[in-house]
Design a protein around this motif. Structure first.
Motif, PDB file in Angstrom:
ATOM      1  N   ASP A  60      82.618  76.044 -57.980  1.00 41.20           N
ATOM      2  CA  ASP A  60      83.210  74.707 -57.883  1.00 41.20           C
ATOM      3  C   ASP A  60      82.585  73.935 -56.730  1.00 41.20           C
ATOM      4  N   GLY A  61      82.907  72.642 -56.671  1.00 33.70           N
ATOM      5  CA  GLY A  61      82.365  71.794 -55.605  1.00 33.70           C
ATOM      6  C   GLY A  61      83.388  71.430 -54.558  1.00 33.70           C
ATOM      7  N   MET A  62      84.494  72.156 -54.470  1.00 35.01           N
ATOM      8  CA  MET A  62      85.559  71.851 -53.513  1.00 35.01           C
ATOM      9  C   MET A  62      85.163  72.300 -52.102  1.00 35.01           C
ATOM     10  N   PHE A  63      85.577  71.517 -51.093  1.00 32.48           N
ATOM     11  CA  PHE A  63      85.434  71.949 -49.709  1.00 32.48           C
ATOM     12  C   PHE A  63      86.458  71.220 -48.847  1.00 32.48           C
ATOM     13  N   THR A  81      90.287  80.790 -58.828  1.00 31.37           N
ATOM     14  CA  THR A  81      90.166  81.893 -59.791  1.00 31.37           C
ATOM     15  C   THR A  81      88.982  81.644 -60.697  1.00 31.37           C
ATOM     16  N   ALA A  82      88.375  82.738 -61.196  1.00 27.25           N
ATOM     17  CA  ALA A  82      87.252  82.627 -62.119  1.00 27.25           C
ATOM     18  C   ALA A  82      87.765  82.386 -63.525  1.00 27.25           C
ATOM     19  N   LEU A  92      85.656  74.571 -65.628  1.00 25.68           N
ATOM     20  CA  LEU A  92      86.187  74.046 -64.367  1.00 25.68           C
ATOM     21  C   LEU A  92      87.476  73.279 -64.633  1.00 25.68           C
ATOM     22  N   LEU A  93      88.583  73.696 -63.970  1.00 23.63           N
ATOM     23  CA  LEU A  93      89.875  73.019 -64.080  1.00 23.63           C
ATOM     24  C   LEU A  93      90.468  72.877 -62.682  1.00 23.63           C
ATOM     25  N   SER A 118      95.417  74.419 -57.714  1.00 24.61           N
ATOM     26  CA  SER A 118      94.758  75.511 -58.437  1.00 24.61           C
ATOM     27  C   SER A 118      93.387  75.052 -58.928  1.00 24.61           C
ATOM     28  N   VAL A 119      92.341  75.840 -58.620  1.00 23.99           N
ATOM     29  CA  VAL A 119      90.963  75.521 -59.029  1.00 23.99           C
ATOM     30  C   VAL A 119      90.422  76.711 -59.811  1.00 23.99           C
TER      31      VAL A 119
END
Length: 976
Positions: free
Chosen positions: A887-890, A951-952, A956-957, A967-968
């Motif tokens: 994912d692209g979250m940070f 979680t895998a 992408l959600l 939740s990612v």
């Protein structure tokens, strides 16, 4: 002419210019005027390429010398070569800097008119070396006496001193002249040098306090630090470490492998003595140099009342110590060439203005010279149409309306003047000018290639964008009167001579830097107009300073900037070739029965008879008072080819005649001689064969014995075999060396060479790595540095890192046009380093919102359209968290005691690897990135915390979960 033989031709044998035509297909023509397709830039550059390939670095355009820097030593500057060019007609020998030098010297002696040699070209093209060659030529070939020898030495030794105080290592050149230099060499009535005078133009003073990355300050600072004697450095309060001084480390390369500062110091110290500095004066001069270094290290503190005080006492302690009559002249102008960089500022503006003036003078004097020759020979002058760049010179220097006048007005007017108000004044005054445009005035296509703080000038050599930042400060260049008073009170004699006490009482405001430069340039034009000019145009063949490398794109730019095609077109407007009657007749008289072997009548009649016999058509030539003018190169080529055919035919006939005369005499002795020769030769062959057999048997015997004793320590019985095995391995190694740093293959060594083989393999790998690194340009180096940071942080830790390796990081994902101007204005002086679109998630409800992340040198900004939503100073950024998935979250974690912040920031970027790499580099937080496999905690204001769970999954959600967490779910791209 065989050019390879030219360098060893016997003294007294003159290689005529025309003889080069026989080799023109291989090495080109040595005068561009003889190009058949003289209007073709492609043909021009191809002729340069042919000659450069054959180490022929000099080519003429008429009397103009074009010089290509070979980046290697050529054996063409010996004293023997100087003698070969001494007193010889300009076109009787191949092109050379010595020919230009000698022609100017002889014109000065015979015509009693002052001369000047104008040397131009960009940094690294060889201008300084060309001026050295001219001085060396005069030092060797001019008449000498006791006093004259002293003058010669001083002329030559002025170069290392000028280079030490005016040259520096730049990105383009290790010894780049950062000033223009005009030198007058004065000669007495005997032709001996008796004095000289040097004027410099636009010394780059800003380099003293600031250097760009990869560049150095002026050489003298590093030479003194590295080469100065211990007691000298002690007296000056200096340490032998350039890294200790702020003015020597701005460019982050105080030491350069290709420059030996210690040796250069010895040369400069000796040169100062030769040109007349006493030991005391040298000491005072070095005191000034040391004072500059100490000034750079002075630091200041502030008091509550707004007063400043000095916090470094050590530096202050050291700072407190602190024309012939009736002479003929040859001027030597070594001037910067037209410059176009990625960022062009005040210095490039002045340099390019200087080149506009020189181009204007060059074309005017060339046309004048051509017209005078035609009139002197009685040939009808055909007017030449050419681009008159006076319109560009006026754009810069015109009173009240020129750029310099507008710049001075903005510097001197009261009120809030700035670089941007100067730009606005330019737009108002010069809007609509054919050679001037700004971002505001440009059309849509042009605007994309210009910054908002740029103005563009369309020079004779092309378009150049100038950034106005710093124009006002650099133009003011003021030294306040109280500082001048301090300088005049100094006990340092050299320092007091640099400041005129009369200026202290002068209430008139000093002239600005641009006006000073314009006035000095006007005086230079007067000097050059009063002299007979010669020209040397220097070309840099490649940016890597590699011998044998010919970069066509780079050379095409320089051909354009130097105006060479324009010069060739002017020179070829009438006749391509002209030569005095006696020279033309002497060379080609054998082609006509009426002029061979000699012509007793008038020279003009002999030439007329010759060309009519050769079939010249009336439109192909004209006969002047003392010269023949040939219009087309093909006419001359046909004549030269006929001469070569004539020589070959004559040689064949002479050889046949000689053989016939000797054949009968030889035959009588031939039979007896043949028998003797046969017997002698057979004996030699038999002895050679017997010797080879003995040697072969000895070799086989030693090889067999060595094989038997191969496992024993080295001894006479096995040394031949062991040496052969080692030799075979090394020869095999030469043929099978790895080609790249990724090739790990290596031949298996014999037991005795295992250690040596390992050492050679390491050296080979080091050498290939060194070559690879040497060829990396600055942009690619910056790219690799970013990739190294990304690798250190994310390799084997984040799932989508491998997909980012093959993609180049861009400088920014948002351009100036993509960001609201109000925001850019609110940034003030902070320069944007990177910008990228991001999605921001609210800290409570996790609602997604489109934002922009903008990075500067000090802070990161979260932006919504024109609103600055949040500013995060890098000092307040305590860490960055990111998941190990794709994912692209940070999360940007900020300190809790910062009242400006509302808690940590949750962001998502489609270019997360690139974005975070840019952030950590700008913020210097490489060790502050946390990669979490399961969840990330972040703080909300009022001491609360939020959690992101990762979680895998298959896709992408991103959504808010029932437990209140964010939740990612991200797909797994790579197995770790």
């Amino acid at each position: 002419m065989n050019y390879r033989a030219t360098a060893v031709v016997n003294d007294g044998v003159r290689a005529m210019m025309e003889s080069a035509l026989t080799a023109r297909d291989r090495v080109g023509v040595q005068d561009f005027v003889l190009l058949e397709n003289h209007t073709s830039e492609v043909a021009f550059i191809e002729n340069l390429r042919k000659r450069f390939k054959e180490n022929l670095i000099y080519t003429y355009i008429g009397s103009v010398l074009v010089s290509v820097n070979p980046y290697k030593d050529l054996e063409i500057y010996t004293k023997q070569h100087m003698e070969r060019y001494r007193g010889v007609n300009f076109y009787e020998v191949s092109p050379h800097i010595y020919a230009i030098s000698d022609n100017a010297y002889r014109s000065m002696r015979t015509e009693r008119r002052d001369q000047c040699i104008l040397i131009s070209g960009e940094s690294g093209a060889g201008k300084t070396e060309a001026s050295k060659k001219v001085l060396q030529y005069y030092a060797v070939t001019c008449p000498a006496s006791g006093h004259v020898e002293t003058v010669k030495d001083r002329l030559l030794q002025s170069n290392p001193v000028l280079e030490a105080f005016g040259n520096a290592k730049t990105l383009r050149n290790d010894n780049s002249s950062r000033f223009g230099k005009y030198m007058d060499i004065q000669f007495d009535f005997k032709g001996a040098p008796v004095g000289g005078h040097i004027i410099n133009y636009l010394l780059e003073k800003s380099r003293v306090v600031h250097q760009s990355h990869g560049e150095r300050n002026f050489h003298i600072f590093y030479q003194l630090i590295e080469g100065g004697e211990e007691d000298l450095l002690r007296r000056l309060g200096l340490e032998r470490t350039p890294q200790q001084y702020q003015y020597l480390v701005k460019g982050q390369c105080p030491k350069v492998s290709s420059i030996n500062d210690r040796n250069e110091w010895k040369v400069v110290r000796k040169a100062l003595t030769v040109i007349g500095f006493s030991d005391d004066e040298v000491e005072e001069l070095l005191n000034i140099i040391a004072s500059v270094l100490h000034l750079g290290n002075v630091q200041f503190g502030g008091e509550d009342g707004g007063n400043a005080y000095i916090t470094t006492d050590t530096q202050i302690k050291y700072l407190a110590r602190e024309t012939s009559k009736n002479a003929s002249v040859i001027g030597l102008l070594d001037i910067y060439g037209f410059e176009v960089f990625q960022n062009n500022s005040f210095e490039q503006f002045c340099i390019n203005y200087c080149n506009e003036k020189l181009q204007q003078l060059f074309i005017e004097l060339t046309l004048k010279s051509e017209q005078e020759e035609y009139e002197a020979e009685g040939i009808t002058w055909e007017p030449v149409q050419y681009f008159n760049n006076k319109i560009i010179c006026d754009l810069v220097e015109e009173k009240f309306k020129g750029i310099i006048s507008i710049l001075d007005e903005e510097c001197l007017r009261p009120g809030d003047a700035s670089d941007l108000t100067f730009l606005e004044k330019l737009e108002k005054t010069l809007g609509g000018h054919a050679h001037f445009v700004t971002h505001k005035l440009a059309d849509g296509k042009t605007r994309k290639m210009m910054g908002r703080e740029d103005f563009r000038m369309i020079h004779y050599a092309g378009e150049v964008n100038y950034n106005v930042n710093g124009f006002l400060d650099k133009n003011n260049d003021l030294l306040f009167r109280n500082l001048k008073e301090v300088m005049c009170l100094s006990e340092n004699k050299i320092l007091t001579q640099c400041f005129d006490r009369e200026e202290l009482t002068d209430k008139k405001r000093p002239e600005t830097a641009a006006t000073q430069f314009k006035n000095s340039l006007a005086k230079l034009m007067e000097i050059l107009m009063s002299k007979e000019p010669s020209y040397v145009r220097c070309i840099k063949p490649n940016d890597a300073k590699q011998a044998g490398r010919f970069d066509e794109v780079l050379i095409r730019h320089q051909v354009k900037y130097l105006g060479l095609m324009e010069n060739l077109r002017v020179r070829r407007a009438g006749f391509a070739y002209r030569r005095r009657y006696e020279i033309f007749l002497q060379r080609y008289k054998s082609l006509c029965p009426d002029t061979w072997p000699s012509w007793d009548g008038r020279l003009v009649d002999g030439v007329s008879t010759l060309v009519k016999h050769l079939g010249y058509k009336p439109e192909e030539y004209k006969l002047g008072r003392s010269k023949i003018f040939i219009r087309f190169p093909k006419t001359l080529f046909a004549t030269e080819d006929a001469l070569e055919t004539r020589k070959h035919t004559l040689a064949t006939k002479l050889q046949a005649c000689w053989k016939g005369c000797r054949q009968k005499a030889k035959y009588r002795k031939m039979k007896h001689s043949a028998i003797l020769v046969q017997a002698w030769w057979r004996g030699i062959l038999a002895r050679r064969q017997a010797q080879r057999r003995r040697q072969s048997a000895d070799v086989i015997r030693r090889f067999i014995k060595g094989f038997i004793y191969r496992h024993q320590p080295r001894c006479p019985e096995n040394e031949y075999f062991l040496d052969y095995v080692r030799f075979s391995f090394l020869m095999n190694l030469i043929r099978n060396l790895p080609k790249t740093v990724l090739d790990k293959s290596w031949p298996t060594p014999p037991p005795a060479l295992v250690e040596a083989s390992e050492h050679l393999q390491r050296l080979c790998m080091q050498n290939m790595v060194w070559k690879y690194c040497k060829n990396i340009n600055s942009e690619w180096k910056h790219q690799l540095e970013q990739k190294m940071v990304a690798s250190e942080i994310f390799k084997d830790k984040k799932d989508n890192y491998p997909q980012s390796v093959s993609k180049l990081f861009v400088s920014t994902r948002l351009n100036w046009e993509d960001i609201n101007p109000k925001l850019l204005q609110s940034l003030g002086s902070e320069k944007m380093k990177y910008a990228v679109p991001v999605t921001k998630y609210d800290r409570k409800g996790y609602k997604s919102r489109s934002r922009q992340l903008v990075l500067t040198g000090d802070s990161a900004f979260i932006v919504e359209d024109a609103k600055l939503k949040q500013r995060i100073d890098y000092s307040s950024l305590k860490g960055i968290s990111v998941s190990s998935l794709s994912d692209g979250m940070f999360v940007l974690h900020v300190t809790s005691d910062d009242n400006k912040q509302k808690g940590d920031v949750v962001l998502q970027s489609d270019h997360v690897i690139e974005t975070l790499t840019k952030v950590v580099i700008c913020a210097d937080k490489i060790n502050s990135v946390n990669i979490n496999p399961g969840s990330i905690k972040f703080s909300i204001n009022n001491g609360k915390e939020g959690i992101i769970d990762f979680t895998a999954g298959s896709e992408l959600l991103i959504a808010k979960a029932k437990n209140g967490h964010l939740s990612v779910t991200a797909p797994r791209l790579n197995s770790r």
